[in-house]
Structure formats: C-alpha cells, structure tokens
Design a protein around this motif. Structure first.
Motif, short mmCIF file in Angstrom:
data_model
loop_
_atom_site.label_atom_id
_atom_site.label_comp_id
_atom_site.label_asym_id
_atom_site.label_seq_id
_atom_site.Cartn_x
_atom_site.Cartn_y
_atom_site.Cartn_z
N UNK A 86 23.14 -7.97 10.06
CA UNK A 86 22.14 -8.39 11.05
C UNK A 86 22.14 -7.55 12.32
N UNK A 87 23.32 -7.15 12.79
CA UNK A 87 23.38 -6.39 14.04
C UNK A 87 22.79 -4.98 13.91
N UNK A 88 22.58 -4.53 12.67
CA UNK A 88 21.95 -3.23 12.49
C UNK A 88 20.54 -3.19 13.07
N UNK A 89 19.91 -4.35 13.15
CA UNK A 89 18.53 -4.40 13.64
C UNK A 89 18.46 -4.52 15.17
N UNK A 90 19.61 -4.62 15.82
CA UNK A 90 19.62 -4.69 17.27
C UNK A 90 19.64 -3.30 17.89
N UNK A 162 8.39 4.55 13.21
CA UNK A 162 7.93 3.55 14.18
C UNK A 162 6.77 2.74 13.59
N UNK A 163 5.85 3.45 12.92
CA UNK A 163 4.73 2.77 12.28
C UNK A 163 5.19 1.84 11.16
N UNK A 164 6.20 2.27 10.38
CA UNK A 164 6.73 1.44 9.30
C UNK A 164 7.32 0.14 9.85
N UNK A 165 8.12 0.26 10.92
CA UNK A 165 8.71 -0.94 11.50
C UNK A 165 7.64 -1.84 12.11
N UNK A 166 6.59 -1.24 12.69
CA UNK A 166 5.55 -2.03 13.32
C UNK A 166 4.70 -2.78 12.31
N UNK A 172 8.52 -4.30 16.67
CA UNK A 172 8.03 -3.27 17.58
C UNK A 172 9.20 -2.55 18.24
N UNK A 173 9.47 -1.33 17.80
CA UNK A 173 10.52 -0.54 18.42
C UNK A 173 10.10 -0.05 19.80
N UNK A 174 8.81 0.19 19.97
CA UNK A 174 8.30 0.69 21.24
C UNK A 174 8.47 -0.34 22.34
N UNK A 175 8.17 -1.60 22.04
CA UNK A 175 8.28 -2.66 23.05
C UNK A 175 9.71 -2.77 23.57
N UNK A 176 10.68 -2.69 22.66
CA UNK A 176 12.08 -2.79 23.08
C UNK A 176 12.49 -1.61 23.96
#
Length: 218
Positions: A86-90, A162-166, A172-176
């Motif tokens: 789970x922490x991989x996504x932080x 970034x598009x894949x994650x979005x 949203x990687x950009x928001x973070x």
C-alpha cells in the motif's frame, strides 16, 4: 482517511522548475542560433537543480529521500506481478522510482556532455578545454543527437505514465505535486515541511547555484 504531507515544498518547487527548464532546453536547442545563449543558461540552471536534488535526496522530506524509493529487484518484480504494498502508492512506486533515476541519470549525462561540447563554430562548453581531445566530439554528438532523443523519449514516457494514473488508476499525480498532500488511511510518516526544512533547502539551493555559476565562469 486523512491528508498526509508527502511532497515537501522544496521538492515540489524543484519538480516544476525542472519541468520548465527541460522544456526550455529542448525548445532552445532545436531553435539554435541566438537561442543558444538561453540554452546555455538553462543548462546551468538544470545543473544547479540536479545538484540540489542529489543533496535533497539525503536530507529532504521523508518521501523525497533516496532511501525511500531504492527498491530491490525482487520488490520490483513483485510490484510488476501486482503484489504491491500500500505504501508504494504514497511516494514513488518501484516503477516510478526507475523513471526518476532514469531521468536524473539522462539529465546528468545531458548536462555533462553539454559542458564538454564544442560545435567548432560559436559555442563551446566551459569544460571542453579540460577534456581529452577525443572526448569532445563524442560528447558533442551525444548531446546534440542521441542524448536529446533519449531525454525526449523519457519525457514522453513520463507524460504517458501520468496519463495512465489519471485515467486508468484514477489517481492524480499532478495534484499531489502541487498541494504536496495525498489522502490515505495508512499510518505512515509525513514529510517534514516546516520553516527549518525550508531554510535548509534555501541554503542548499544557494550553494548549488554558486557551484553552477562557478562552472559557467570557467
């Protein structure tokens, strides 16, 4: 669910300044001519930013430190098989970590090769006169041709990720990277992002700019 500070302010500023500088380098390098003066200046800016990221990787916020995203081959393999933690996504996931290190390496090679380049017409890198004569044409060719293509390819892959994650992962990687925070139910340490860390970052930034300015003056 609670908001967790993942990306400290220095990390976020570094990220966006690097984005602007790299885009500027690609544009000015392709335009050539009078734009090469700006290209050189942006190159020194990227040198300072890379030096800062190297230092910040050891003393920066918890999730920005290299120790938080250097993974073993086994961890990477498990992640690719869908056995992620789970922490991989932080912070940076194993694949994101590969992307980060690849970008840092390619950018470093691009900066160093630029400092060693000589187009034999009007523009000469400040370190070219210190290098063995056979290195200079190799560095020039790498910087202007292969290295530039590799860098552009990595930038495109980064945008696709970034598009894949979005759109696929709904994250949203950009928001973070703008707010610095992620919402999570995990009990994980937050990155320190107070006045002390920002003063330290400012002092490190001044030192890195001074080193880049010294290189430019050679």
């Amino acid at each position: 669910m609670a908001r967790l500070r993942v990306w400290d302010l220095p990390t976020r500023l570094l990220h966006w300044l690097l984005v602007i500088a790299v885009v500027g380098l690609i544009v000015t390098g392709n335009l050539g001519g009078a734009w090469m003066t700006s290209h050189f200046r942006l190159g020194y800016a990227v040198l300072a930013l890379l030096l800062f990221r190297l230092a910040w990787g050891f003393v920066g916020g918890y999730w920005s430190r290299f120790s938080r995203f250097i993974y073993s081959p086994l961890t990477l393999l498990r992640y690719l098989r869908g056995q992620s933690m789970p922490e991989h996504e932080l912070g940076h996931s194993p694949t994101a970590a590969l992307s980060v290190f690849a970008l840092l390496l390619v950018l470093s090679l691009q900066v160093v090769s630029g400092l060693l380049s000589d187009d034999e017409i009007a523009f000469t890198g400040p370190l070219s006169r210190f290098a063995p004569s056979e290195w200079v044409p190799l560095a020039t060719a790498y910087h202007a041709e292969w290295g530039k293509l590799v860098l552009i390819g990595l930038v495109v892959l980064h945008l696709l990720a970034i598009g894949y994650y979005k759109w696929i992962r709904k994250t949203s990687l950009v928001a973070a990277m703008i707010t610095g925070d992620k919402t999570t139910d995990l009990l994980q340490p937050a990155s320190r992002d107070g006045l002390a860390q920002r003063v330290l970052a400012l002092l490190l930034a001044i030192g890195c700019v001074a080193i880049a300015a010294f290189v430019a003056s050679l």
